[in-house]
Structure formats: structure tokens, C-alpha cells
Design an enzyme around this catalytic site. Sequence first.
Site, PDB file in Angstrom:
ATOM      1  N   GLY A   1       0.757  -1.238   0.000  1.00 30.76           N
ATOM      2  CA  GLY A   1       0.000   0.000   0.000  1.00 30.76           C
ATOM      3  C   GLY A   1       0.787   1.287   0.000  1.00 30.76           C
ATOM      4  O   GLY A   1       0.208   2.364  -0.192  1.00 30.76           O
TER       5      GLY A   1
ATOM      6  N   TYR B   1      -0.496  -1.317 -12.438  1.00 36.16           N
ATOM      7  CA  TYR B   1      -1.906  -1.304 -12.834  1.00 36.16           C
ATOM      8  C   TYR B   1      -2.099  -0.662 -14.199  1.00 36.16           C
ATOM      9  O   TYR B   1      -3.061   0.059 -14.434  1.00 36.16           O
ATOM     10  CB  TYR B   1      -2.759  -0.615 -11.754  1.00 36.16           C
TER      11      TYR B   1
ATOM     12  N   TYR C   1     -10.457   5.493 -11.999  1.00 33.01           N
ATOM     13  CA  TYR C   1     -10.241   6.199 -10.732  1.00 33.01           C
ATOM     14  C   TYR C   1     -10.165   7.719 -10.877  1.00 33.01           C
ATOM     15  O   TYR C   1      -9.927   8.392  -9.886  1.00 33.01           O
ATOM     16  CB  TYR C   1      -8.910   5.764 -10.097  1.00 33.01           C
TER      17      TYR C   1
ATOM     18  N   CYS D   1     -14.767   4.282 -28.203  1.00 30.51           N
ATOM     19  CA  CYS D   1     -16.060   4.955 -28.308  1.00 30.51           C
ATOM     20  C   CYS D   1     -16.743   5.052 -26.953  1.00 30.51           C
ATOM     21  O   CYS D   1     -17.796   4.446 -26.698  1.00 30.51           O
ATOM     22  CB  CYS D   1     -16.951   4.224 -29.310  1.00 30.51           C
ATOM     23  N   GLU D   2     -16.135   5.801 -26.060  1.00 32.59           N
ATOM     24  CA  GLU D   2     -16.665   6.105 -24.735  1.00 32.59           C
ATOM     25  C   GLU D   2     -16.231   7.520 -24.372  1.00 32.59           C
ATOM     26  O   GLU D   2     -15.076   7.884 -24.574  1.00 32.59           O
ATOM     27  CB  GLU D   2     -16.105   5.142 -23.678  1.00 32.59           C
TER      28      GLU D   2
ATOM     29  N   PRO E   1       4.489  -5.093  -0.997  1.00 29.31           N
ATOM     30  CA  PRO E   1       4.454  -3.898  -1.839  1.00 29.31           C
ATOM     31  C   PRO E   1       4.246  -4.256  -3.305  1.00 29.31           C
ATOM     32  O   PRO E   1       4.800  -5.233  -3.803  1.00 29.31           O
ATOM     33  CB  PRO E   1       5.834  -3.266  -1.617  1.00 29.31           C
TER      34      PRO E   1
ATOM     35  N   ARG F   1      -6.628   3.319 -15.571  1.00 27.82           N
ATOM     36  CA  ARG F   1      -6.680   4.054 -14.307  1.00 27.82           C
ATOM     37  C   ARG F   1      -7.339   5.425 -14.401  1.00 27.82           C
ATOM     38  O   ARG F   1      -8.145   5.782 -13.530  1.00 27.82           O
ATOM     39  CB  ARG F   1      -5.276   4.201 -13.700  1.00 27.82           C
TER      40      ARG F   1
END
Length: 431
Positions: free
Chosen positions: A253, A387, A333, A359-360, A291, A329
Amino acid sequence: MNAPASTTRPELAGHPHFHYRDGVLHAEGVALDKLAAELGTPLYVYSRAALAAALGSYRDAIGDRPVLVCFGMKANSNLAVLKEFARLGAGFDIVSGGELQRVLAVGGDPSRVVFSGVGKQAWEMRAAIEAGVMCFNVESQAELRRLSQVAHEMGQTARVSLRVNPDVDAQTHPYISTGLKENKFGIAIESALDAYRLAASLPGLEVVGVDCHIGSQLTDISPYFDALEKLLDLISQLAEEGITISHLDLGGGLGIRYTDEIPPSPKALLDGVFARLQARGLGHLHLVLEPGRSLVGNAGLLLTTVQYLKHAEARNFAIVDAAMNDLLRPSLYEAYHGLRAVRPRQGDEQEYDVVGPVCESGDWLARQRRLSVQEGDVLALESAGAYGMVMASNYNSRGRPAEVMVDGDKYYVVRQRETLADLIRGESTLP
């Protein structure tokens, strides 16, 4: 974090292995415009030296203290990345049978593997027991019973650590906060003692540890210590019950720098943890850390090429060849990634949203960035080593990018770019 006006700046903030040389952004000794020209874009680029330096920061902080660093490989599971960490002596934190297979494929030591995750299936448990993993981080009483059944049927003993949910706010994005009561992870701290009693009574199980993971991208270490105090109280209660704990797993984290964050160092975390262990008479415990982002996040970039510039009434758009299927990401997020021109231009800057071809309306990579840019320019999205590729998809029938590892002045393609033929392989039509 636009490209600097002067390209003599030696490094990017938080990214010392990516730097400008002679007006061109480099990864170690390799010019990124050369990579883009030879291999195409979108393209993930990793620095081998950055991986070693990140793991080295943990090693330096550990010293001679009993700590095992298990790379949280959900952040980046490329075989070349895993092989590098295995070579450097790291263990691995896995969350699936597929991740176990990747560890074994690179010669990783199963006895340095912890198996986390809320939904382990029986076949995954069997594979992990056969491989000889160090420990299962169990997340429910139902999982305890399933694991006991599997191990007993195999005539084996599975070592277990219970993931305890301490109800601590990690003060991070709600999608990556995992230590609150409303999160799906772990066993509530109030129920943990009963769960340990059950684990100690079941055949085929050996209780060895206590586990906790409160969230990701933490830039303040005080939540770790809040959780730790609750775990140490639990360990003392377990000792009174005759249940001996040999290791404490505090998860991962620790955050990285995406913009102006100043994340805590591994040393600050470890010094604080061991001071508290000694104060509670628990200095004999071995510590496990998991980690992920802090080992790989700033070791990677995503290169993308500008296809079109579109000047609309409300916004200017730089339309690039990377999209939300390549780097999820920002869409998922609203995450910020630094953006640099590989060959910065001198001239007037304009404010652009950097968007992809999917297409978004949510397909964006960076918003409201000031850029001096033309069609054909190559841009680098920073902090894409964690990620990034692991969350890539084939949405809109787009092939996933290639991945490259740079080592000094050399580079190696460590994943080939997916082809159109790859996209339909395995599919069939009705007769």
C-alpha cells in the site's frame, strides 16, 4: 507535469531513470523516440534499474531485521518483471492460480509466496499446496473450511494466516481502500478470535500468521500504525488461547509520486513498526510486506502517438493511439498520470484533453494539460508501471500494447504486441 521548457533537466520528479538527453526523453540509455519508431505505439517501457532501485529501498530499510518482501504482482505480472524480482530475492504475493503459474514459470521460490484473495477456488488451493506456498491469507470462515477440506483430502497441511479487517480508514480512493467494515476483504476484527479458534480446530490447517492490508496508494503511514495496534492486541489474545503466531503480514500500500505527493519511505514504516513490536514484547515476530505499486509504479511509462488535434468550442483534444483499454486508471479512478513530450517543442502551449479512440466519453488519459504539440508527436504517460498493462483489455477489438524492458543502452521486447489474428484466436462461429 508537462514537458519542461528546458530539456537539460536531468530527471523527472520521482522517475530518476527517465530523463532528457539532447532534447529527447530517455529510459536509462535508450532514446524513447527510437523505441516508438521501431516498435510502434502504444508501448509500455520499463526500466530494469528502476525495479532494482525500488526493491533496494526496502532492502536498505530492512537491514538485518526479519522481513520478507513479497511483490504484490497484481500490480504488474509481466514475466520479465517477475524474473527480475525473483533474481533479486523477493517473494511474491499472489491472488490467483494464474499468478502462481507465472511465479513458477520464472523460477520463483514457492516457499516465499503468500496466496491472498477473497475467492480462491479448490483447484487453486490444490495447486498452491502442491507447489508448497509459504502461506494462505484466508479471508473468511467459509474459506477456512474449504481449504481444510482440500488439504485433508490431499493428506497435506496448509499453513494459514487470517486476513483481519481492522476497520481503519486508509484515506485513499474508495476503490482501493480495503480495510473498512464495508469492504469485501478480510475478517472483521471483532470476529477474528472466533475465526482463529475455528482454524486451530480444523484438520489439515496450521495457523502461522496474522495478515492485514488496508489499502493502496497510502501517502500517510499513520493508518498502518492504527491497524498495527489492533493486530498486536489480537496476537496477545491468541497467545492466551494457546495459538502461537510466527509472522505478521502488514500487506502493501505504500504510495508513489504521481504529482506532488511525498510518500513515506519503507524505512519510516519499518522503523515505526519494529519500535511498536519491541514495546509490546513481540520483537520476535517475522514481518511480511506485500508492496506492489511502490516497486513498479515509477519504473514504467506508456508511450503514445498523437493522431489528430481537434479544436472544439468547449475543449481542445489531442487524440492519441492509446486508450482506456491500454491504461484504465484515469477512466476508472480519475487517476492523474504525468504527461511528457518525448521530443518537447518550443512554442505556444494550449490546453488539451488527451483522449483515445475508444467509443466512450470516459476514454481519456489526461485532462486540461498545457502542451505544445503536433500530429505525430510521441507523448509519455508517467508512472504507468503499476496497474497499467495488467488491467489492459481488448475493448473495441483493440490489440493490447507491446512491453519493453530497458537495461542500460539495450532494450528487450518482453511481450509482443497483439495482432488482429490474436484477437479472434479461440473463437468460432456456429456450423
